[in-house]
Structure formats: structure tokens, C-alpha cells
Design a protein around this motif. Structure first.
Motif, PDB file in Angstrom:
ATOM      1  N   THR A 181      59.576   0.015  26.885  1.00 16.44           N
ATOM      2  CA  THR A 181      60.248  -0.882  27.821  1.00 16.44           C
ATOM      3  C   THR A 181      60.618  -0.090  29.064  1.00 16.44           C
ATOM      4  O   THR A 181      60.319   1.101  29.174  1.00 16.44           O
ATOM      5  CB  THR A 181      61.482  -1.540  27.163  1.00 16.44           C
ATOM      6  N   ALA A 182      61.283  -0.715  30.006  1.00 16.46           N
ATOM      7  CA  ALA A 182      61.693  -0.016  31.225  1.00 16.46           C
ATOM      8  C   ALA A 182      62.805   0.974  30.910  1.00 16.46           C
ATOM      9  O   ALA A 182      63.775   0.639  30.229  1.00 16.46           O
ATOM     10  CB  ALA A 182      62.167  -1.022  32.266  1.00 16.46           C
ATOM     11  N   ALA A 185      58.617   0.863  34.113  1.00 20.55           N
ATOM     12  CA  ALA A 185      58.560  -0.229  33.136  1.00 20.55           C
ATOM     13  C   ALA A 185      57.393   0.064  32.187  1.00 20.55           C
ATOM     14  O   ALA A 185      56.246  -0.279  32.460  1.00 20.55           O
ATOM     15  CB  ALA A 185      58.369  -1.567  33.834  1.00 20.55           C
ATOM     16  N   TYR A 232      61.503   6.727  36.643  1.00 27.45           N
ATOM     17  CA  TYR A 232      61.838   5.467  35.973  1.00 27.45           C
ATOM     18  C   TYR A 232      60.598   4.595  36.022  1.00 27.45           C
ATOM     19  O   TYR A 232      59.904   4.533  37.037  1.00 27.45           O
ATOM     20  CB  TYR A 232      63.000   4.772  36.683  1.00 27.45           C
ATOM     21  N   PRO A 266      56.761  -5.058  29.035  1.00 25.54           N
ATOM     22  CA  PRO A 266      57.871  -4.295  28.455  1.00 25.54           C
ATOM     23  C   PRO A 266      58.747  -5.182  27.571  1.00 25.54           C
ATOM     24  O   PRO A 266      58.880  -6.385  27.805  1.00 25.54           O
ATOM     25  CB  PRO A 266      58.641  -3.788  29.674  1.00 25.54           C
TER      26      PRO A 266
END
Length: 430
Positions: free
Chosen positions: A309-310, A319, A317, A253
Motif C-alpha cells: 500500500t502507500a 503508492a 514515499y 494499493p
């Protein structure tokens, strides 16, 4: 402070004016959207598009607060808030940090801003978080360097920030002298999480702060045998024709190129493992090239829409990175990469505003993420994603946070202890 211009009006601005507008609106997250009791950064806020509700998470984020302090410096330098107002806010933040429960000097990942009590992130992650603490200390050092006024308030702030940073027992997190740092410790569970911190990832700054500390420093061998080890440190393979010296397959990420480098200036920063400007630039190029190639055919991906990216996504949620891609674009990924790929990032920025408008551009800047393939646009804003946008955009424009952080005597000593070379060391660079 809210910008009343439409997304299309913003997209038509010249580069510098547009960057400034994005920074300023994003900074609102840390000024207007901060925890009411303490002024510290909340982990997240939710702006419900359908109802206009602004829902605050009750948890203060320690790492996000570090980025927010750096953003506050930008706000003073740019004239968005007065120096006096910033010092007053920093005083409130300092008071909250002083009443926080600490664990061998480290802060938890989350805390209650009013009481200072820890809010567990998970059943065993209920106490000291070394990595989040390192992000906070990076911000504290920048603030100490910037607010150099010869006034009682500023002198006390500097002294208290020094105390908070000096009391972190970095060496405790080697579990009694092992050649690696551990992420967590808890008085309730001890070292049960047993999370060794190996690179390449966002934790360069953690090892760096641990080596640079005036008290409780780690031996340099812990960096060389701990961080610079593991299956995802050395790479050397090529992706889309771009060779990556360090990191996991396809780079991981993009926050790897942001978090540590909010303070550490990657220009000319080298050690025996990498040239960090080259590494980060290549990482951004690989991430972008993956989205342009778009092997899984996700809607929207291309030269004007990239950045993994995260972040939040339709299922929770994650990454996100080229090896873990579900079609979710996180605006912070490209925007915080502005120093590494200016023309490419400006193209993405204008595209977000022109094509997605108010679905992505809101009161606290850009929403956390969106997934065109599933017609999903977040209602959320996260401190650890908003902060690097403000900071890295400023570093691109003026190098402000880089200059402040790299000027700290402890940072200079840390560079030398770990055998880094940097233009900030001048003639004495190794």
C-alpha cells in the motif's frame, strides 16, 4: 500505556489479546504522539532507532485526524482512556479545527495546529482538499454518534461537529455543476490542479459524504458519471484466479479497501457496480497472492509476509501495489485488512513480531514500512497508516465504527440517495 512486553511475548498471546495489544500501542500515536498545541494528529513522527530521538513533524494531517478521532472512540470503548479525558481532548481538537482556515468549508491537507494556518502540500496544493476533508467528516460523524452524553460539553461538541460538517460546500467542488468532483481548490490558484476524482480508489467516502450532506450536497448523477467512470473503475479481469469487479489492474494499493470502509460497513453494501464486501475481500486476496507468487523475487515475501500500500520506502514515499512493487512491505496493508482475511492477517502479525521484533515494533506500534531486500526498516510512523490499523481491527472485533457511522441519519439518507443497499437500512433497503 506503552506495552513493555517483548515482541516474542506478544506473538505468543491468544488472538484477541494480541489484537488488543497492537491496537492499544498503535493508538499511542494519536494520544501521546499528537500535536502538542491542538491534540490533532501529526502527519508523521520519526523515532530514530540509533539515538532514541522522537521527532515530530510540525504538520497536522486533516485526514489522519479523522482516523485518529475514530481511534479515540475505540480507546474510550476499550478503557484505555477515560470518557472525560477523551472529551477534553476532543474539545481541544474542536477548537483547533474551528480556528483553522477553511476554503468553502473544506480543510487543507496540512495545517499548523497552533495557528490554524494552512501549510501547503505543494506550490499549488495550498488550500482546500476535499478528500482529506471527507476523512475528517467521517470521524466527526462517528464522534457525534458516540459521545451522546446529555452534558453541556458533549452537546456543544456535537453542535460544533455538525457545523463543521454542514459548512463543507461539496457542490462547489463540481466547478459550477460539472458531473465530477474536483480534489483541490485554492484562492491563489483556483482550479489549476484540475484533479478530477474518478474511481475506483479511496474516494468512495468523498462522493458518499458529498451526496449525504444536509447542505451543499451533490446530485447523485455526479457519483454515477464522475466517480463511477474512468479507466480504473470497471475491471472484471482475473488475477491469480481471482476476479476483480472494480479497480485498476491487480487492484491497486490496499488502502482502497481501508480508508472509505473505516466508517462505511462493507458487509452487504451493494450498488449497481459492486458488492463491496466481495470487492474488498478479493482485492486483499489479489494483493496477498501477488506477494506469495513474488514474481520479482523480493526477500521476505510469502504467506507470512505480504501487504502492499502507500507508505514510506527506501527512496521516499510511494503508492505500492502489485503493478508498482519495489519490495516494500507496509504493515498497515495487512493489519488493516483483518476483517477481510482474519487467519491470513494473524499469521502476518505474528511473523512481524517473531522474525523482525523491535526492528518493526516500537513505541507507536509497527513502523510504517520495511524492505528486506535492501535491509531497510523505517524510523517513521504515519497518521494515515496507523489510524486504519486501530479502526479496522476494532471493526473486525465488534463493528464499533461501522455501527456508529451507519447509524447516522445523514448516512442512511446518503445510502438511499445513491441507491445503495445495506443491512443497516433494514426493511427499507433498496
Amino acid at each position: 500505556m506503552k506495552d513493555e512486553r517483548t515482541p516474542k511475548e506478544l506473538a505468543a498471546l491468544p488472538d484477541e489479546a494480541l489484537i488488543e495489544a497492537v491496537q492499544r500501542q498503535t493508538f499511542r500515536y494519536f494520544w501521546d504522539g499528537a500535536d502538542a498545541a491542538s491534540g490533532l494528529a501529526l502527519d508523521r513522527r520519526t523515532l530514530v532507532a540509533a539515538t532514541g530521538e522522537d521527532l515530530a513533524d510540525e504538520r497536522v494531517a486533516i485526514g489522519g485526524t479523522g482516523f485518529g478521532i475514530m481511534g479515540l472512540i475505540v480507546a474510550v470503548e476499550r478503557g484505555w482512556v477515560s470518557r472525560d479525558a477523551a472529551l477534553e481532548r476532543l474539545g481541544r481538537m474542536r477548537d483547533a479545527l474551528l480556528r483553522a482556515r477553511r476554503y468553502h468549508g473544506t480543510f487543507p491537507h496540512f495545517m499548523d495546529g497552533a495557528s490554524g494556518e494552512t501549510i501547503p502540500m505543494s506550490p499549488k496544493d495550498d488550500a482546500g482538499d476535499l478528500v482529506e476533508t471527507s476523512f475528517l467528516c467521517m470521524g466527526l460523524l462517528c464522534a457525534r454518534q458516540y459521545f451522546n452524553d446529555d452534558t453541556a460539553m458533549a452537546r456543544r461538541l456535537r453542535a460544533d461537529f455538525d457545523m463543521l460538517w454542514h459548512e463543507v460546500e461539496w457542490d462547489w467542488f463540481t466547478q459550477g455543476g460539472r458531473d465530477v468532483l474536483y480534489w483541490h481548490w485554492s484562492p491563489n490558484h483556483g482550479w489549476a490542479m484540475n484533479h478530477e476524482v474518478h474511481g475506483w480508489n479511496e474516494c468512495l467516502i468523498t462522493y458518499f459524504m458529498a451526496a449525504a450532506a444536509p447542505r451543499h450536497a451533490i446530485d447523485p448523477r455526479v457519483y454515477h458519471r464522475g466517480f463511477a467512470s474512468g479507466p480504473d473503475f470497471l475491471n472484471g479481469r482475473s488475477y491469480h484466479g481471482i476476479e476483480l469487479p472494480l479497480g485498476p489492474p491487480n487492484g491497486g494499493p490496499l488502502f482502497f479497501a481501508h480508508y472509505s470502509f473505516c466508517g462505511l460497513d462493507p458487509h452487504g453494501l451493494k450498488d449497481r457496480y459492486a458488492d463491496y464486501w466481495s470487492l474488498n475481500t478479493r482485492h486483499v486476496q489479489v494483493n496477498r497472492a501477488h506477494c506469495v507468487a513474488n514474481p520479482r523475487g523480493f526477500a521476505g515475501y510469502g504467506e507470512s509476509c505480504w501487504g502492499l500500500t502507500a507508505s514510506d520506502d527506501p527512496d521516499g514515499y510511494l503508492a505500492h501495489d502489485p503493478n508498482n512493487d519495489n519490495g516494500t512491505i507496509s504493515p498497515t496493508a495487512a493489519l488493516a485488512s483483518l476483517p477481510y482475511a482474519p487467519a491470513e492477517v494473524m499469521r502476518v502479525l505474528r511473523h512481524f513480531l517473531d522474525v523482525h521484533g523491535t526492528r518493526v515494533w516500537r513505541d507507536y506500534g509497527f513502523i510504517d514500512a520495511f524492505c528486506e531486500s535492501r535491509g531497510w526498516f523505517a524510523d517513521t510512523f504515519l497518521a494515515i497508516d496507523q489510524g486504519p490499523i486501530v479502526v479496522m481491527m476494532e471493526n473486525h472485533r465488534t463493528g464499533l465504527l461501522w455501527k456508529l457511522f451507519m447509524s447516522a441519519p445523514e448516512v442512511q439518507a446518503g445510502l438511499r440517495r445513491l441507491d445503495f443497499s445495506s443491512p443497516h437500512l433494514g426493511a427499507s433497503a433498496s
